[in-house]
Each structure stands twice: as structure tokens, then as C-alpha cells.
Design an enzyme around this catalytic site. Structure first.
Site, short mmCIF file in Angstrom:
data_model
loop_
_atom_site.label_atom_id
_atom_site.label_comp_id
_atom_site.label_asym_id
_atom_site.label_seq_id
_atom_site.Cartn_x
_atom_site.Cartn_y
_atom_site.Cartn_z
N SER A 92 5.30 -63.93 37.43
CA SER A 92 6.46 -63.80 37.14
C SER A 92 7.03 -62.03 38.10
O SER A 92 8.01 -62.10 37.91
CB SER A 92 7.06 -63.57 35.73
OG SER A 92 6.21 -62.52 35.53
N GLY B 142 -4.16 -56.12 42.73
CA GLY B 142 -3.43 -54.79 43.29
C GLY B 142 -2.88 -54.14 42.20
O GLY B 142 -2.07 -53.64 41.69
N THR B 143 -3.23 -54.39 40.61
CA THR B 143 -2.35 -53.53 39.74
C THR B 143 -3.69 -52.29 39.74
O THR B 143 -4.78 -51.81 39.80
CB THR B 143 -3.30 -53.97 38.68
OG1 THR B 143 -2.77 -55.86 38.44
CG2 THR B 143 -3.05 -53.57 37.17
N THR C 132 -1.31 -45.44 49.08
CA THR C 132 -1.44 -46.05 49.80
C THR C 132 -1.99 -45.00 50.73
O THR C 132 -3.03 -43.97 51.20
CB THR C 132 -0.71 -46.44 51.19
OG1 THR C 132 -0.15 -47.98 50.09
CG2 THR C 132 -1.29 -46.85 52.48
N HIS D 185 8.98 -43.71 51.67
CA HIS D 185 9.68 -45.35 50.54
C HIS D 185 10.68 -44.80 50.27
O HIS D 185 11.64 -44.33 50.06
CB HIS D 185 8.52 -45.12 49.70
CG HIS D 185 6.83 -45.35 49.72
ND1 HIS D 185 5.80 -44.39 50.42
CD2 HIS D 185 6.55 -46.69 50.31
CE1 HIS D 185 5.16 -45.64 50.36
NE2 HIS D 185 5.93 -46.42 50.53
N LYS E 246 11.20 -44.90 44.81
CA LYS E 246 9.23 -45.55 44.61
C LYS E 246 9.42 -43.79 44.13
O LYS E 246 9.64 -42.64 44.37
CB LYS E 246 8.61 -44.98 45.55
CG LYS E 246 6.96 -45.53 45.15
CD LYS E 246 6.67 -45.22 46.51
CE LYS E 246 5.11 -45.24 46.15
NZ LYS E 246 4.87 -46.38 45.65
N GLY F 217 0.28 -63.08 36.27
CA GLY F 217 1.44 -62.13 37.21
C GLY F 217 2.05 -62.77 37.71
O GLY F 217 2.84 -61.94 38.58
N ASP G 229 8.26 -76.26 40.17
CA ASP G 229 7.45 -77.03 41.24
C ASP G 229 5.89 -77.47 41.56
O ASP G 229 5.22 -76.86 42.61
CB ASP G 229 7.56 -75.27 42.38
CG ASP G 229 9.11 -74.65 42.82
OD1 ASP G 229 9.85 -75.88 41.80
OD2 ASP G 229 9.05 -73.88 42.74
#
Length: 245
Positions: free
Chosen positions: A21, A101-102, A168, A157, A161, A19, A56
Site C-alpha cells: 500500500s 529497502g525498509t 544514500t 532532496h 525529507k 508493503g 487487479d
């Protein structure tokens, strides 16, 4: 494959960023390149569309090309549910750690994650902030120590969102539930707030507030890098971020 004997305190952890990008993927690459993520090195990155083979100094692979990635100690996955299965399968094939963390995973994907934990070390978190990991522990302990107290969780947030309560907040609510509390939730959406979570315990004549405020999104990338370094070389199992502090 034999389990890695990597010492995360001495040897740079070799990472595959899946992931790459996305916003979190870019933060992970930037922090590792700046040596701001601790002793780690990115040996490969994966993105849905590969426009340039090397960026890079990091080789890029499409999801269909993951079998060709070099040796790594852990995968860090921040992608989409439809891209989640491939890096998990690769981590299983390589006997490597898996950090993800998907969000928005299906029941079948959650079951696959649990099954993978029988063979490799796995961490999945909705929030990789180290402060939030500590907050969850404090919330569970407070709720167990304060039976019968009201428990309210207020989260704020940015205006873009969409989900509410936040993932969380729900995780903190689950921690409160482990201690015996029944949490209530309130959500605010305003400005460009990165993330604020307040857990309040109240009784007649007194109250306790436990608060975490995020002011920079890099904290989530740093937490994921911390988890990957601590996870690499561990025994198979399902770990929480707070287990790796």
C-alpha cells in the site's frame, strides 16, 4: 526447502510484494503489471490493512496471514521497521530470496538480517538505484586511488525529507571510507528534488566530481525488481545491489 533452480533470464520471477500500500509497493505493482520491470509476476501482495482481497488479479494478505501466500521466488519488502520481521521470517521458512529497502531497522533486526543471509540470499539497500550502485563502486575505487585528497559529499532532496545526511550519502561515505578517505557531508533541502548526490575529490590544482541525479522515483522500484530477479535461486549470502549488476 530445496533451493530454487529459477533462471531469472528465462523464467518470470514470482514475487511477494510486502508493503504493497506504500509508494514503493504501488510502484512495484504498477511496473510489474505493465511489464516494465522485466520478467516478473506478482503472485501475492501484503499490506497492513486489507480492504479488498484481490486487486487487479493480485491476491492481498494481511501480515498475520502471510503463511497462506502462494509459492514465490523472492520477497520485496518496503515497509516499516515494525512490519519487517514477518516477511523475513517467511522468506526463511520458504527458502526464498529477500530484498528490502525498509529503513530505520534496529540493531536486533540488522543482526537477524545477517543471520538470515547464512540460509537464504539477502539484499538490503538504502537506495535501489542502479546508477547509485555503480556510483558507490566508482567512489570506492577513486578514494583508494587518490590517497590524501579531500572528499566531500553534497546531497540535495525535496523540502519534506527530514533526515540529513541522506542514507544514500552515508552509504557513499562508507564506500569512500573503504577506499581510505574521510568524507565530509553537506545537505540541501529545496523544492521537489527527487535526489542528487555529488562526491567530490579535491587536491591542489585539480578535482574530480562524481554525480548522480534522480528525476523519477520509479528508478528505485526498477532497481529492487532487478535485484529480486538476480537474487532468486542464488546461494545464501549477503549481496549488495552492485554485486547483482
Amino acid at each position: 526447502m530445496p533451493k530454487s533452480t529459477l533462471d531469472p533470464g528465462l523464467t518470470p520471477t514470482r514475487l511477494l510484494i510486502h508493503g504493497a500500500s506504500g509508494r514503493m509497493g504501488q510502484a512495484l505493482l504498477r511496473l510489474c503489471a505493465a511489464d516494465d520491470g522485466g520478467p516478473c509476476t506478482v503472485v501475492a501482495a501484503s499490506a497492513r490493512t486489507v480492504r479488498q482481497r484481490v486487486v487487479d488479479g493480485v491476491p492481498y494478505f494481511a501480515s498475520s496471514e502471510l503463511a497462506g501466500t502462494p509459492v514465490f521466488d523472492a520477497v520485496i519488502d518496503f515497509s516499516l521497521p515494525e512490519a519487517f520481521d514477518a516477511p523475513l521470517a517467511l522468506a526463511l521458512d520458504r527458502g526464498a530470496g529477500f530484498v528490502s529497502g525498509t529503513t530505520g531497522l534496529s540493531d536486533a533486526q540488522r543482526a537477524a538480517l545477517a543471520a538470515a543471509a547464512l540460509r537464504i540470499p539477502v539484499v538490503w539497500e538504502a537506495n535501489f538505484s542502479l546508477g547509485v550502485a555503480v556510483l558507490g563502486d566508482l567512489v570506492e575505487r577513486a578514494s583508494a586511488a587518490l590517497p590524501g585528497w579531500d572528499c566531500d559529499i553534497v546531497e540535495a532532496h525535496h523540502v519534506h525529507k527530514q533526515d540529513a545526511p541522506s542514507g544514500t550519502a552515508l552509504a557513499l561515505g562508507a564506500a569512500a571510507g573503504q577506499g581510505g578517505a574521510t568524507p565530509r557531508y553537506a545537505s540541501l533541502r529545496a523544492g521537489d528534488i527527487v535526489g542528487e548526490h555529488t562526491v567530490q575529490f579535491a587536491a591542489t590544482g585539480e578535482r574530480i566530481e562524481l554525480v548522480h541525479r534522480a528525476t523519477n522515483r520509479d528508478i528505485f522500484a526498477r532497481g529492487a525488481l532487478h535485484a529480486a530477479r538476480r537474487l532468486a535461486g542464488r546461494d545464501a549470502g549477503r549481496y549488495r545491489l552492485r554485486d547483482l549488476l
